[in-house]
Write an enzyme that holds these catalytic residues in place. Structure first.
Site, PDB file in Angstrom:
ATOM      1  N   ARG A   1       0.823  -1.208   0.000  1.00  0.00           N
ATOM      2  CA  ARG A   1       0.000   0.000   0.000  1.00  0.00           C
ATOM      3  C   ARG A   1       0.856   1.255   0.000  1.00  0.00           C
ATOM      4  O   ARG A   1       0.559   2.223  -0.717  1.00  0.00           O
ATOM      5  CB  ARG A   1      -0.942  -0.035   1.204  1.00  0.00           C
ATOM      6  CG  ARG A   1      -2.009  -1.117   1.101  1.00  0.00           C
ATOM      7  CD  ARG A   1      -2.559  -1.512   2.469  1.00  0.00           C
ATOM      8  NE  ARG A   1      -3.707  -2.406   2.388  1.00  0.00           N
ATOM      9  CZ  ARG A   1      -3.636  -3.716   2.227  1.00  0.00           C
ATOM     10  NH1 ARG A   1      -2.451  -4.291   2.103  1.00  0.00           N
ATOM     11  NH2 ARG A   1      -4.728  -4.447   2.185  1.00  0.00           N
TER      12      ARG A   1
ATOM     13  N   ASP B   1      -5.490 -15.745   7.338  1.00  0.00           N
ATOM     14  CA  ASP B   1      -4.111 -16.182   7.138  1.00  0.00           C
ATOM     15  C   ASP B   1      -3.483 -16.758   8.405  1.00  0.00           C
ATOM     16  O   ASP B   1      -2.408 -17.368   8.347  1.00  0.00           O
ATOM     17  CB  ASP B   1      -3.254 -15.021   6.620  1.00  0.00           C
ATOM     18  CG  ASP B   1      -3.528 -14.715   5.153  1.00  0.00           C
ATOM     19  OD1 ASP B   1      -4.082 -15.596   4.461  1.00  0.00           O
ATOM     20  OD2 ASP B   1      -3.193 -13.607   4.699  1.00  0.00           O
TER      21      ASP B   1
ATOM     22  N   GLY C   1      -1.497 -12.062  -5.623  1.00  0.00           N
ATOM     23  CA  GLY C   1      -2.883 -11.647  -5.746  1.00  0.00           C
ATOM     24  C   GLY C   1      -3.091 -10.217  -5.304  1.00  0.00           C
ATOM     25  O   GLY C   1      -3.885  -9.470  -5.892  1.00  0.00           O
TER      26      GLY C   1
END
Length: 424
Positions: A25, A304, A91
């Site tokens: 990000r 996760d 991804g």
């Protein structure tokens, strides 16, 4: 590369690696900013390198000196020549960069490798197509994109991937028009969206939320903060905290922020519920064992963590049930099946359910040979579970760990483990 754990680690102190989620990000925001940004980031991995490649393909200049990135932003307007954006197996890179390229009006060709072309893009794909962009068919690599994204109302289901929402939140502020993202159903993995919102705020982008909608004023510009530091990574630190809970000695992980928006800091709560001892010190988090007992673990917000919860459950007396983990079937592999196959091969009593796992702990593990299924988190889980195995544990294609944690086995040995590398 295949790895055999000759001796499992016993404990000690380790430093957290840089957060992959935060780095993605921060790099994208810096590439969209009005001036150079220096991003302190002590480690990189294959996924972060994929995002860097894609930003460079769009015209950003990015230098890395081993300790920090210096990011000079993408020149605006973006060049109109067709550019190839190699996402590798990431991804996050694909789902973040796709809306960004569409917002910039770039003629982009997204290259995807391994299982990535088969991972879902709907409903993001349809929303981009409905707002001015043309995309080649889903499931193909490369995925070609042309057109100029427009603002307006976007509808995204909250139970597929929070990465779709992050990608739109990163991109839509740059459009002239105001936009709105309406999230239908429950937003899973919400903490990942919180990381995005914090990063946007660091760069001066204003987003407001009303109920299940995000309101994005158009005409905004990313303002460089000059310098920022990528947080320590809670996702991968969970490996060592799990080891502290099941191993013979405590493990301390330095460089973690207990106030981080990262959802995987919830691992501390799971460990405490198992009965492990958690201590928060001035510089680190320490986990040590106790009388572990099985728990019910809802991982809707932190899927996760499932492999490490499963590893701790192996030692806990009684039954552990992991629920709301169905999205793990859409990762680098069907992760629920891979966890089941791996731990069962070691001798565990584990049952796969449609959206989770049931583990009966306390069963002696004998070790054995397992496949990573080319999934970095399966490699790390198998290595941590080796602490409970009476015999050697061998992991085929263990270099899959490079996707998120290239120095994993170096740190494994820092904590007292011994491994033998074998070429396949």
């Amino acid at each position: 590369m295949n790895i055999t754990v000759v001796k499992p680690p016993y404990g000690g102190t380790i430093s957290a690696i840089a957060s992959k989620s935060h780095a993605h990000r921060a790099l994208i925001a810096a590439a969209l900013a009005d001036a150079e940004t220096v991003i302190a980031c002590g480690e990189i991995n294959e996924d972060i390198q994929a995002t860097v490649r894609c930003l460079q393909a769009l015209g950003a200049k990015i230098r890395y000196d081993g300790a920090a990135f210096a990011v000079s932003p993408i020149p605006m307007p973006v060049k109109k020549d067709k550019c190839a954006l190699d996402c590798g197996e990431s991804g996050s890179t694909l789902r973040f960069m796709l809306p960004v390229a569409c917002t910039l009006g770039a003629r982009a060709s997204f290259i995807m490798r391994a299982r990535l072309p088969r991972r879902p893009l709907s409903p993001l794909y349809e929303e981009l197509a409905a707002h001015g962009c043309a995309l080649s068919p889903q499931g193909t690599s490369p995925l070609d994109v042309t057109g100029q994204l427009t603002g307006g109302a976007y509808t995204i289901a909250g139970n597929v991937s929070s990465q779709y929402i992050t990608g739109l939140l990163l991109a839509l502020p740059l459009l002239k028009e105001d936009s709105r993202i309406d999230v239908t159903g429950r937003l899973e993995s919400r903490p990942y969206v919180d990381i995005t919102l914090k990063t946007l705020s660091d760069f001066g982008i204003e987003i407001t939320q009303h109920g299940d909608s995000f309101l994005i004023p158009g005409g905004q510009r990313y303002g460089s903060p000059g310098k920022l530091t990528v947080e320590g990574d809670w996702s991968n630190a969970a490996c060592w905290l799990a080891l502290g809970a099941i191993g013979p000695q405590p493990v301390t992980v330095n460089g973690l922020d207990p106030e981080s928006p990262q959802g995987d800091k919830a691992f501390m709560e799971f460990l405490a519920r198992f009965g492990a001892k958690i201590e928060t010190g001035a510089t680190g988090i320490t986990a040590s064992g106790g009388n572990l007992r099985g728990i019910n673990a809802d991982v809707r917000l932190c899927p996760d963590l499932t492999p490490m919860i499963a590893a701790v459950a192996l030692k806990a007396d009684g039954r552990t049930r992991i629920q709301n983990a169905g999205r793990l079937r859409l990762k680098e592999c069907d992760r629920l099946r891979a966890i089941t196959d791996t731990l069962r091969a070691f001798g565990a009593r584990i049952t796969e359910t449609p959206d989770g796992l049931t583990i009966d702990g306390g069963t002696p593990l004998h070790g054995g040979r397992v496949s990573s299924e080319d999934d970095h988190r399966i490699v790390m889980m198998a290595a941590v579970a080796s602490a409970l195995c009476k015999g050697p544990a061998s992991i085929e294609r263990a270099d899959a760990v490079n996707k998120s944690y290239p120095r994993f086995f170096d740190d494994f040995q820092t904590l007292g483990g011994e491994v033998r590398e074998e070429q396949p």
